[in-house]
Scaffold this active site. Structure first.
Site, mmCIF file in Angstrom:
data_model
loop_
_atom_site.group_PDB
_atom_site.id
_atom_site.type_symbol
_atom_site.label_atom_id
_atom_site.label_comp_id
_atom_site.label_asym_id
_atom_site.label_seq_id
_atom_site.Cartn_x
_atom_site.Cartn_y
_atom_site.Cartn_z
ATOM 1 N N GLU A 92 0.810 -1.203 0.000
ATOM 2 C CA GLU A 92 0.000 0.000 0.000
ATOM 3 C C GLU A 92 0.845 1.255 0.000
ATOM 4 O O GLU A 92 2.004 1.259 0.425
ATOM 5 C CB GLU A 92 -0.957 0.015 1.197
ATOM 6 C CG GLU A 92 -0.393 -0.554 2.472
ATOM 7 C CD GLU A 92 -1.365 -0.497 3.633
ATOM 8 O OE1 GLU A 92 -2.359 -1.228 3.623
ATOM 9 O OE2 GLU A 92 -1.110 0.277 4.555
ATOM 10 N N CYS A 105 3.325 8.526 0.739
ATOM 11 C CA CYS A 105 3.910 7.630 1.737
ATOM 12 C C CYS A 105 3.974 6.239 1.121
ATOM 13 O O CYS A 105 2.946 5.678 0.727
ATOM 14 C CB CYS A 105 3.049 7.625 2.999
ATOM 15 S SG CYS A 105 3.691 6.557 4.312
ATOM 16 N N CYS A 112 5.874 -6.351 7.869
ATOM 17 C CA CYS A 112 6.958 -5.841 8.719
ATOM 18 C C CYS A 112 7.181 -6.812 9.863
ATOM 19 O O CYS A 112 6.235 -7.434 10.352
ATOM 20 C CB CYS A 112 6.577 -4.457 9.266
ATOM 21 S SG CYS A 112 7.869 -3.669 10.265
ATOM 22 N N CYS A 116 5.815 -3.575 16.378
ATOM 23 C CA CYS A 116 5.348 -2.439 17.174
ATOM 24 C C CYS A 116 3.859 -2.611 17.497
ATOM 25 O O CYS A 116 3.053 -2.937 16.618
ATOM 26 C CB CYS A 116 5.586 -1.129 16.439
ATOM 27 S SG CYS A 116 7.333 -0.787 16.122
ATOM 28 N N CYS A 119 0.878 -0.734 15.437
ATOM 29 C CA CYS A 119 0.931 -0.720 13.977
ATOM 30 C C CYS A 119 0.331 -1.989 13.382
ATOM 31 O O CYS A 119 0.613 -3.097 13.843
ATOM 32 C CB CYS A 119 2.385 -0.582 13.523
ATOM 33 S SG CYS A 119 2.592 -0.469 11.738
ATOM 34 N N GLY A 161 6.565 -1.755 6.576
ATOM 35 C CA GLY A 161 7.968 -2.141 6.555
ATOM 36 C C GLY A 161 8.858 -1.184 7.322
ATOM 37 O O GLY A 161 8.493 -0.035 7.595
ATOM 38 N N SER A 193 11.869 6.914 7.630
ATOM 39 C CA SER A 193 11.521 6.631 9.020
ATOM 40 C C SER A 193 12.160 5.327 9.478
ATOM 41 O O SER A 193 12.296 4.380 8.704
ATOM 42 C CB SER A 193 9.995 6.538 9.156
ATOM 43 O OG SER A 193 9.629 6.172 10.470
ATOM 44 N N SER A 216 10.941 6.840 14.932
ATOM 45 C CA SER A 216 9.717 6.425 15.615
ATOM 46 C C SER A 216 10.064 6.173 17.079
ATOM 47 O O SER A 216 10.550 5.098 17.428
ATOM 48 C CB SER A 216 9.149 5.156 14.970
ATOM 49 O OG SER A 216 8.683 5.428 13.668
ATOM 50 N N CYS A 335 -0.732 2.875 8.541
ATOM 51 C CA CYS A 335 0.131 1.857 7.944
ATOM 52 C C CYS A 335 -0.429 0.451 8.126
ATOM 53 O O CYS A 335 -0.717 0.033 9.241
ATOM 54 C CB CYS A 335 1.524 1.915 8.583
ATOM 55 S SG CYS A 335 2.411 3.429 8.267
#
Length: 354
Positions: A92, A105, A112, A116, A119, A161, A193, A216, A335
């Site tokens: 995406e 973005c 990923c 986290c 997310c 990711g 990031s 982050s 995300c």
């Protein structure tokens, strides 16, 4: 991964070597490079011989992604894209409109593995890295969507990711997107990031790329950070901040700290004061993010009033800070949310059909 070479992965010299293997003159490489970075298919590269165009179409990929679905927001000008890779994976990207232009973005991995807690990208783990060409293709597809209404002027590597976990492809992407014969987007208009892979932050400082580095952070101390970000157990906040301070000294570039406000967890004035002490004397900016709800996560966003109190506390301590404008909330703009919904729907359809 692709079963044929992705020519968007290549620079001009590498394209020349590829053409040489096909028995074609190397001078065609610059022509092909320019066409590719305009998002033009092989068969439409009008200044190439028809035989070469047909050979390229048979032996390589021009655009290694295709637009699977677009989701325009009804609330603002944000558009979320689901793009299909040649191997069937879905990634995406999110197109956002600002006063200064169009910002995209992009994703750097399929999924990923960083884990986290806030997310959605990490829910299914990391399937694979994206190549530089697959990252570029996200920009080219967004430009195609915009058509005559504009083009992408700013790029943020903050989709699905962890960019620094896909270091080599990301650095190649940065050099290609900045190429004068390609999209020629200024590196100062690109943000990368990271959740805090310390050795890669130090390596990135040596690359000489004037991008904006975004960290982050999401908590002002190790005790809190380890509860929501597994990477904090490997690289404590002291090591992370030392690397960031060295990065700023070496590059003279301001860093941005991303801080998602979670109700009752990291959003008190005391946390704001602790954050201010942590980043004191650093050339930086704090981007406060009202948390996006993720159905699979038991975390709640901070109230608007508490967000403003947190911001006022930072500003009172002379910290440069803003609250990120919420965009695309009606299209699962955070995300990994839309891809995760797509995978669930696909799995549901498979279950029905079996």
């Amino acid at each position: 991964m692709a079963d044929k070479p992705i020519l968007l992965d290549m620079d001009v010299a590498e394209l020349g070597a590829f053409l040489k293997e096909l028995g074609e003159p190397a001078f065609r490489a610059k022509q092909i490079f320019t066409w590719l970075h305009r998002g033009v298919s092989f068969l439409d590269m009008s200044n190439l011989p028809k035989s070469l165009r047909e050979t390229l179409a048979a032996k390589a990929y021009d655009l290694p992604l295709r637009l699977h679905q677009s989701f325009p927001s009804q609330k603002d000008k944000t558009v979320k894209f689901l793009n299909a890779c040649t191997d069937g994976n879905i990634v995406e990207s999110v197109l956002m409109h600002y006063h200064y232009g169009h910002s995209l973005c992009i994703s750097t991995q399929v999924g990923c593995k960083m884990g986290c807690a806030f997310c959605a990208s990490t829910l299914g783990g990391c399937v694979r890295n994206l190549t530089a060409g697959e990252m570029l293709a996200q920009v080219l597809l967004a430009n195609r969507y915009l058509g005559v209404s504009g083009h992408v002027s700013h790029v943020v590597l903050m989709g699905s990711g962890e960019p620094l976990d896909n270091y080599d492809h990301v650095v190649r992407f940065l050099r290609l997107i900045n190429h004068t014969d390609g999209l020629n987007i200024s590196l100062r208009a690109i943000s990368v990031s990271t959740c805090g892979i310390v050795p890669r932050i130090r390596q990135l400082a040596d690359e000489g790329l004037p991008i904006t580095l975004s960290i982050s952070l999401h908590a002002p101390n190790d005790e809190l950070r380890r509860q929501i970000m597994p990477i904090a157990a490997r690289y404590p906040i002291g090591e992370l901040m030392a690397a960031v301070r060295d990065y700023v000294r070496q590059t003279s570039r301001r860093v941005v700290f991303e801080y998602a406000l979670i109700d009752g967890f990291n959003d008190s004035p005391a946390h704001a004061r602790e954050l201010a002490r942590l980043i004191a004397g650093l050339q930086c900016h704090v981007n406060l993010i009202p948390l996006n709800r993720v159905a699979e996560r038991n975390l709640s966003p901070t109230s608007p009033r508490a967000v403003q109190t947190f911001l006022a506390t930072l500003e009172g301590l002379h910290v440069s800070a803003t609250v990120r404008r919420e965009m695309g909330a009606d299209i699962a703009g955070a995300c990994g949310q839309l891809r995760n919904q797509h995978l669930k729907e696909a799995q549901k359809a498979d279950n029905i059909n079996t």
